[in-house]
Enzyme design. Structure first.
Site, short mmCIF file in Angstrom:
data_model
loop_
_atom_site.label_atom_id
_atom_site.label_comp_id
_atom_site.label_asym_id
_atom_site.label_seq_id
_atom_site.Cartn_x
_atom_site.Cartn_y
_atom_site.Cartn_z
N SER A 81 -48.30 9.87 22.83
CA SER A 81 -46.85 8.61 22.68
C SER A 81 -47.65 7.23 23.30
O SER A 81 -48.57 7.23 22.43
CB SER A 81 -46.07 9.26 23.82
OG SER A 81 -45.21 7.92 23.92
N THR A 82 -47.41 6.47 24.02
CA THR A 82 -47.60 5.10 24.37
C THR A 82 -49.00 5.48 24.54
O THR A 82 -49.58 6.33 25.62
CB THR A 82 -47.06 5.33 25.62
OG1 THR A 82 -45.22 5.11 26.06
CG2 THR A 82 -47.11 3.79 26.41
N HIS A 113 -45.19 9.50 18.49
CA HIS A 113 -44.04 8.90 18.95
C HIS A 113 -43.53 7.91 18.70
O HIS A 113 -44.55 6.67 19.27
CB HIS A 113 -43.24 8.97 20.90
CG HIS A 113 -43.71 10.56 21.47
ND1 HIS A 113 -44.12 10.73 22.92
CD2 HIS A 113 -43.43 11.11 20.89
CE1 HIS A 113 -43.33 12.27 22.99
NE2 HIS A 113 -43.49 13.42 21.28
N MET A 115 -46.01 8.83 28.05
CA MET A 115 -45.21 8.76 29.47
C MET A 115 -44.58 10.39 28.97
O MET A 115 -44.42 10.54 27.68
CB MET A 115 -44.58 7.83 29.84
CG MET A 115 -43.66 7.35 28.17
SD MET A 115 -42.64 6.51 29.15
CE MET A 115 -41.00 5.97 28.07
N ASP A 174 -43.78 16.03 27.09
CA ASP A 174 -44.22 16.60 25.62
C ASP A 174 -44.86 16.99 25.89
O ASP A 174 -45.83 16.58 25.61
CB ASP A 174 -42.96 15.04 24.94
CG ASP A 174 -43.11 16.19 22.87
OD1 ASP A 174 -42.93 17.30 23.59
OD2 ASP A 174 -43.09 15.53 22.37
#
Length: 358
Positions: free
Chosen positions: A165-166, A191, A285, A288
């Site tokens: 993600s991030t 993401h 973050m 998930d």
């Protein structure tokens, strides 16, 4: 990260309406304090020096100096965690990728609805991502050159999976070029909002030894090919197709606030691949992917998570560590090699079993 004060945010956008909506939305969050707003790079630079914000939200389309040029200028001298919030990103994925490569830790697309209607509807998500950005490292760690791996021919029936993600754009841009063209198929959930994964895949395809594509429903998982789940609208899982595995894209509610969800992909691998897969959970973050990684480990697959020192945001890998989902916690640069070794070990084990039966 524990804080004894609110996170200081500077809003940079040439639209007075956007600045007003963002200031109201971010200011209503108890974690955040909007310390200033700026309509152009010159004003933003002055306020950054005076106010010392923890996070900058940045539009990419601004007069005089565009947001990308401005981002590059301050990341080179006095980096600040930056969340890009721009309508330009919906039209130009190439600019988005350049912003991420320049050090932006997250990207949010302004809604297609009018700002007065669309932006307030997503402010909860915007606040969460701005808050997460405050704990991010504004420059990507470990930027030195890393030698590509050597790996024998792909193990038949093996599959690699990665969730991020991030900070994942930078992480994947660093490690995917290390995988040789003979690598077993790789499936990825990163993401990203709608419309961003195709240009991301195209940029990766230009620098990788493997072929990199945005996944299409029905795609086969093949050696030498990386499939990235399309952002925003559907989940991606794998289904059995003859003797191989095929991508299935489907609509569904977000899982762990995410769609596509890493957990959904990993859970399908646990069911279908069992001991014939390796999965890694990278920077990001939230949680998930942690539960799905645990399912893979319990099914006999090999599981890894990125360490804190090399993560831009140590959320998802931390959740995996706390669950006991990752058999090893590794620096980012070590992950491709460990995944390759897992596939090689499986291939050797199969050869030995076949020889024993003869």
């Amino acid at each position: 990260m524990m804080r004894d004060r609110r996170i200081r945010v500077l809003i940079v956008d040439d639209s007075a309406m956007v600045r007003k909506v963002l200031a109201m939305g971010l200011g209503s969050d108890k974690r955040l304090e909007v310390v200033g707003t700026a309509s152009n790079a010159g004003s933003a630079r002055q306020q950054m020096e005076e106010l010392r914000p923890d996070v900058v939200t940045l539009d990419l389309e601004m007069p005089h100096m565009d947001g990308l040029t401005f981002l590059r200028s301050y990341m080179a001298t006095s980096p600040v965690p930056t969340v890009v919030i721009s309508s330009l990103t919906r039209e130009s994925g190439e600019v988005v990728m350049r912003a991420m490569e320049a050090g932006a830790v997250d990207i949010i697309s302004k809604p297609s609805l009018g700002v007065g209607e669309g932006l307030p509807a997503i402010m909860s998500d915007v606040c969460a991502r701005v808050a997460a950005a405050a704990s991010a490292r504004p420059t990507f760690p470990g930027s030195g050159a890393v030698a590509p791996m050597r790996q024998p021919d792909a193990s038949e029936g093996w599959v690699h999976a990665i969730g991020a993600s991030t900070g994942g754009v930078q992480a994947l841009s660093r490690i995917l070029p290390l995988f040789p063209p003979t690598t077993p198929g790789i499936v990825i959930v990163q993401h990203m909002p709608v419309g961003f994964t195709a240009p991301f895949a195209n940029r990766l395809d230009a620098i990788c030894q493997m072929r990199v594509c945005e996944a299409v429903d029905g795609d086969l998982v093949l050696p030498g090919v990386v499939l990235i789940a399309p952002g925003g609208l559907r989940h991606m899982e794998l289904v059995r197709s003859g003797g191989g595995l095929r991508v299935r894209l489907f609509h569904g509610d977000p899982v762990c606030y995410s769609r596509p969800s890493v957990d959904v992909l990993f859970a399908s691998l646990a069911r279908l691949a069992g001991r014939s897969c390796a999965a890694s959970l990278l920077t990001g973050m939230g949680r998930d992917g942690a539960a799905g990684l645990l399912e893979i480990r319990r099914a006999g697959g090999r599981t890894f998570a990125q360490d804190e020192a090399t993560s831009v945001v140590y959320g998802m890998p931390l959740a995996a560590r706390d669950l006991g989902a990752a058999e090893q916690i590794l620096p980012l640069d070590d992950i491709p090699g460990r995944m390759a070794l897992a596939a090689t070990a499986e291939r050797s084990s199969r050869r030995m079993a076949a020889a024993a039966q003869q």
